[in-house]
Design a protein around this motif. Sequence first.
Motif, PDB file in Angstrom:
ATOM      1  N   ASP A  66       0.845  -1.175  -0.146  1.00 44.36           N
ATOM      2  CA  ASP A  66       0.066   0.056   0.063  1.00 44.36           C
ATOM      3  C   ASP A  66       0.781   1.271   0.073  1.00 44.36           C
ATOM      4  O   ASP A  66       1.651   1.294   0.947  1.00 44.36           O
ATOM      5  N   ALA A  67       0.897   1.803  -1.059  1.00 44.92           N
ATOM      6  CA  ALA A  67       1.778   3.198  -1.254  1.00 44.92           C
ATOM      7  C   ALA A  67       1.563   4.206  -0.096  1.00 44.92           C
ATOM      8  O   ALA A  67       2.366   5.142  -0.029  1.00 44.92           O
ATOM      9  N   THR A  68       0.324   4.099   0.375  1.00 41.45           N
ATOM     10  CA  THR A  68       0.105   5.032   1.501  1.00 41.45           C
ATOM     11  C   THR A  68       0.762   4.986   2.642  1.00 41.45           C
ATOM     12  O   THR A  68       0.948   5.762   3.585  1.00 41.45           O
ATOM     13  N   ASN A  69       1.316   3.657   2.910  1.00 34.27           N
ATOM     14  CA  ASN A  69       1.863   3.578   4.285  1.00 34.27           C
ATOM     15  C   ASN A  69       3.175   2.548   3.858  1.00 34.27           C
ATOM     16  O   ASN A  69       3.074   1.554   4.117  1.00 34.27           O
TER      17      ASN A  69
ATOM     18  N   VAL B  64       5.046  -4.330  -6.472  1.00 35.47           N
ATOM     19  CA  VAL B  64       3.734  -3.398  -6.813  1.00 35.47           C
ATOM     20  C   VAL B  64       3.142  -2.341  -5.870  1.00 35.47           C
ATOM     21  O   VAL B  64       3.120  -2.740  -4.617  1.00 35.47           O
ATOM     22  N   LEU B  65       3.368  -1.061  -6.287  1.00 31.52           N
ATOM     23  CA  LEU B  65       2.943  -0.163  -5.288  1.00 31.52           C
ATOM     24  C   LEU B  65       1.506   0.028  -5.682  1.00 31.52           C
ATOM     25  O   LEU B  65       1.345   0.927  -6.532  1.00 31.52           O
ATOM     26  N   ASN B  66       0.746  -0.342  -4.610  1.00 31.69           N
ATOM     27  CA  ASN B  66      -0.701  -0.149  -5.135  1.00 31.69           C
ATOM     28  C   ASN B  66      -1.239   1.351  -4.506  1.00 31.69           C
ATOM     29  O   ASN B  66      -0.761   1.675  -3.495  1.00 31.69           O
ATOM     30  N   MET B  67      -2.341   1.627  -5.009  1.00 33.46           N
ATOM     31  CA  MET B  67      -3.062   2.722  -4.248  1.00 33.46           C
ATOM     32  C   MET B  67      -2.166   4.102  -4.479  1.00 33.46           C
ATOM     33  O   MET B  67      -2.157   4.814  -3.530  1.00 33.46           O
ATOM     34  N   MET B  68      -1.493   4.104  -5.872  1.00 36.08           N
ATOM     35  CA  MET B  68      -0.711   5.180  -5.816  1.00 36.08           C
ATOM     36  C   MET B  68      -1.586   6.467  -5.923  1.00 36.08           C
ATOM     37  O   MET B  68      -1.208   7.563  -5.434  1.00 36.08           O
ATOM     38  N   ASP B  69      -3.017   6.379  -6.401  1.00 36.17           N
ATOM     39  CA  ASP B  69      -3.800   7.555  -6.473  1.00 36.17           C
ATOM     40  C   ASP B  69      -4.038   8.106  -4.944  1.00 36.17           C
ATOM     41  O   ASP B  69      -3.975   9.289  -4.773  1.00 36.17           O
TER      42      ASP B  69
ATOM     43  N   GLU C 127      13.701   1.530  -7.369  1.00 38.40           N
ATOM     44  CA  GLU C 127      14.044   0.319  -8.347  1.00 38.40           C
ATOM     45  C   GLU C 127      15.632   0.292  -8.098  1.00 38.40           C
ATOM     46  O   GLU C 127      16.052  -0.775  -8.097  1.00 38.40           O
ATOM     47  N   LYS C 128      16.026   1.490  -8.084  1.00 40.46           N
ATOM     48  CA  LYS C 128      17.619   1.519  -8.125  1.00 40.46           C
ATOM     49  C   LYS C 128      18.138   0.970  -6.679  1.00 40.46           C
ATOM     50  O   LYS C 128      19.186   0.232  -6.967  1.00 40.46           O
ATOM     51  N   GLU C 129      17.571   1.403  -5.813  1.00 42.79           N
ATOM     52  CA  GLU C 129      17.931   0.927  -4.338  1.00 42.79           C
ATOM     53  C   GLU C 129      17.608  -0.434  -3.849  1.00 42.79           C
ATOM     54  O   GLU C 129      18.561  -0.988  -3.482  1.00 42.79           O
ATOM     55  N   LEU C 130      16.609  -0.941  -4.649  1.00 42.84           N
ATOM     56  CA  LEU C 130      16.104  -2.299  -4.310  1.00 42.84           C
ATOM     57  C   LEU C 130      16.804  -3.281  -5.260  1.00 42.84           C
ATOM     58  O   LEU C 130      16.873  -4.374  -5.114  1.00 42.84           O
ATOM     59  N   GLY C 131      16.960  -2.815  -6.432  1.00 44.12           N
ATOM     60  CA  GLY C 131      17.246  -3.579  -7.662  1.00 44.12           C
ATOM     61  C   GLY C 131      16.262  -4.519  -8.111  1.00 44.12           C
ATOM     62  O   GLY C 131      16.637  -5.524  -8.885  1.00 44.12           O
ATOM     63  N   ILE C 132      15.193  -4.306  -8.135  1.00 41.03           N
ATOM     64  CA  ILE C 132      14.129  -4.923  -8.633  1.00 41.03           C
ATOM     65  C   ILE C 132      13.030  -4.205  -9.350  1.00 41.03           C
ATOM     66  O   ILE C 132      12.944  -2.944  -8.962  1.00 41.03           O
ATOM     67  N   PRO C 133      12.155  -4.708 -10.268  1.00 38.53           N
ATOM     68  CA  PRO C 133      11.301  -3.804 -10.738  1.00 38.53           C
ATOM     69  C   PRO C 133      10.096  -3.380  -9.922  1.00 38.53           C
ATOM     70  O   PRO C 133       9.882  -4.120  -8.910  1.00 38.53           O
ATOM     71  N   VAL C 134       9.983  -2.113 -10.096  1.00 41.10           N
ATOM     72  CA  VAL C 134       8.837  -1.621  -9.079  1.00 41.10           C
ATOM     73  C   VAL C 134       7.634  -0.994 -10.086  1.00 41.10           C
ATOM     74  O   VAL C 134       7.997  -0.133 -10.805  1.00 41.10           O
ATOM     75  N   ILE C 135       6.539  -1.352  -9.768  1.00 42.36           N
ATOM     76  CA  ILE C 135       5.520  -1.172 -10.805  1.00 42.36           C
ATOM     77  C   ILE C 135       4.521  -0.291 -10.076  1.00 42.36           C
ATOM     78  O   ILE C 135       3.931  -0.676  -9.117  1.00 42.36           O
ATOM     79  N   PRO C 136       3.967   1.107 -10.366  1.00 43.69           N
ATOM     80  CA  PRO C 136       2.924   1.705  -9.630  1.00 43.69           C
ATOM     81  C   PRO C 136       1.862   1.369 -10.295  1.00 43.69           C
ATOM     82  O   PRO C 136       1.576   0.897 -11.380  1.00 43.69           O
TER      83      PRO C 136
END
Lengths: 88, 712
Positions: B114-117, B138-143, B158-167
Amino acid sequence: MSSGENAKSVMARLPLCQLPAGECGRVYELVGEGTFKQRIRELGFGESSLVTKISGRSPVICSVNGTRVALNHGAASQILVERCAVRS
Amino acid sequence: MSLPSHLGETARNSPAPARHTPTYALVGNPNCGKSTLFNALTGLKQKVGNYPGVTVEKKVGTAYSQHGQPITIVDLPGAYSLAARSPDEAVTRDVLLGRRSDTTAPDRILCIVDATNLERNLYLVHQIMDLGRPVILVLNMMDLAAKAGLQISIDRLEKELGIPVIPCEASQGKGLIELKVAMSRSDLPLPRHSWTIPAPIAPAVSELQASLVDHSRKSALSARAEALLLLTDQDSVRVAGSTPLDGRTLGILHTWQKRWESEGMDWAGSLVSSRYEAIGRLCAEVVRAGSSDRSAANVSDRIDEVVTHPVWGWAILGVIMVALFFSIFTFAEYPMTWIDDHVASLSDWVKGVMSEGDLRDLITDGAIAGVGGVVVFLPQILILFFFIGLLESTGYMARAAFIMDRLMSKVGLNGKSFIPLLSSHACAIPGIMATRTIEDPKDRLVTILVAPLMSCSARLPVYLLMIAALVPNDRVPVMTKVGIMFGLYGIGYLGVFGFAWLFKRTLFKGRPPVMIMELPPYRMPRMRDVLLHMVERGGLFLKRAGTLILAISILLWFLAAYPKSHDGATPQEQMTHSFAGKAGHALEPLIKPLGFDWQIGIGLVASFAAREVFVSTMGVVFNAQDTGEESTPLRQALLAAKWPDGRQLFTPLTCVSLMLFYVFAMQCISTIVIVKRETNSWRWPLFQLGYMTSTAWIVSFLVYQGGRALGF
């Protein structure tokens, strides 16, 4: 982030259940069993986290890290907080 | 200590195996939109089952990549941490660690947050990145995050974790295409993940890791992850079907724990805080809190002021409960009649095409009547689960548990037991399955033990029949019947609270209940998810009707049809002569003090399979005289029934006694089976059977004998 301590206000230490509604506290100690402390810490409620009490009735509602968490009296009495300086 | 460099090397040099159908595990905190994402990715391509040995649901779905390749997704129960506190979290942990032989360890992991938290949600991600498998975040609830003024730098993360991050906004379907593209990649990188294990703990981690590698030939990284977890697992909940820890590793663990205890070190606490420190640093870099539009959060808080209010809260909960019961009893009527009619015409059709004989009777009286009698409750169960799904997806369910906590704490349980108990109104089986979210094992067991006392829908036909026999239709206003019905439900509640209180004070003495529960923000319900949930539940119910209940119905038919009476015997004579009839006779001395004769005894025996079977059995026992011609309504037949000495059998007092018996008695073999599976022993289901049935007997005895003494 520094804790922003204010020399003027006395840092009252009290269990979360006694923190007045609407006020904010910083967790400084958890008491109770290991499993309880573990859970509380993993929920981001660990030492030095900031808690705002939203509703003071039992169960209490708190805001931690932007989420609302409900705790019954048993849980809230095991979390000791330092009252934050009231911003004027 | 950072990751030992040689380990990092090996891990990096061996990319994820490029299979045609990689298996993804979907993990995330509760309330972060995990099931919405799962539904959005897999649609109706879902299979719901159980992990063997535990009643934790196993959901597997298939998604399709951009090129139409199938991707298997295992939806794991929501968890805040891999250090499990409840059986469903234990399943999540054990699947990810490859500890379960029934589920192959997933190749890749899809983490939804949950991107809000972000901070709290990243805790689980942080543990998962230890596992040494490719991870997509997956960063959910971007809105909602944007509304709250949070700016998250995806590139930086993405750079810090080295993995794909999808909003993504799973509820709007936004970001799904990007996610599927990422999921179809054959070369997913492993997380670049280094964090400092507190120095005093590091040697213990290496030692445990080495022992785990030796013993189970695990990869070094996943052994390290498991070692870290062993140190934070306080209870180390073990569930059936998981491989136990080997003795040597356990020995090492205990030695270290003893040493730290004597030094007064809180090893688990320092591990958690060092993770949070690492996450805090990460968040400070990637999240920028701008000016927030606080209105969204404020709306939730303002609703909560009313909904959790000591007076209004109860009023709202009351209105919702009444609406729920009203819908269950009224809207379900048409489909129920429809099902009843079709079951009857199916039965007639079989009678028409088959020649008379045992096989035909087996099909019509055994299979069709038995299964039909249960399937008729499907509409009610669908309505109930529709409501529960609706309440859950709006976020109200957590508030209902919150309000109920005040009441539940009086008997020593916490508010979380409310949801299983509410589900038990439809059927104790989903109710008992819902107890898996209760963290305290004692609370969970007490909830399981009392859940079948909630009046379930299978008791309804019995209540309705007895009410019909008790009060004549034409002379008494409908409200009297409704009142009796509510009274019976109320007595059930008394039983639930009374026994929970008793058990918590005697058998399961424990510390005062501690409840910590997240209150998710209110959201608009997602109809698609609610309907999927409902259909899924209905499917499970039908599956049960098609297997267990079918088998029991056939068995009961056999008991009622054999041994054969003489040729040309009426069905009633046959029943008397059968095994079931003999059982009824054998039971009579025991139930006579309750006002029941051997014929009711047959009903009690038969309805041990399922309570509603009582009604169909009474139909056979009392309505059997007329062959083929217009059948007397069952109510008339009951009222005409007499004791051998000519007294009326179904006096009002007997009806009341019988209703009370059904309120308390554990007349349900499926519940016994599920409790056995859930508690992993026969001890608790047998205890439950014993205490419920003896309570039923005592209550009926007191009421019947008391009533007689008073001259009723």
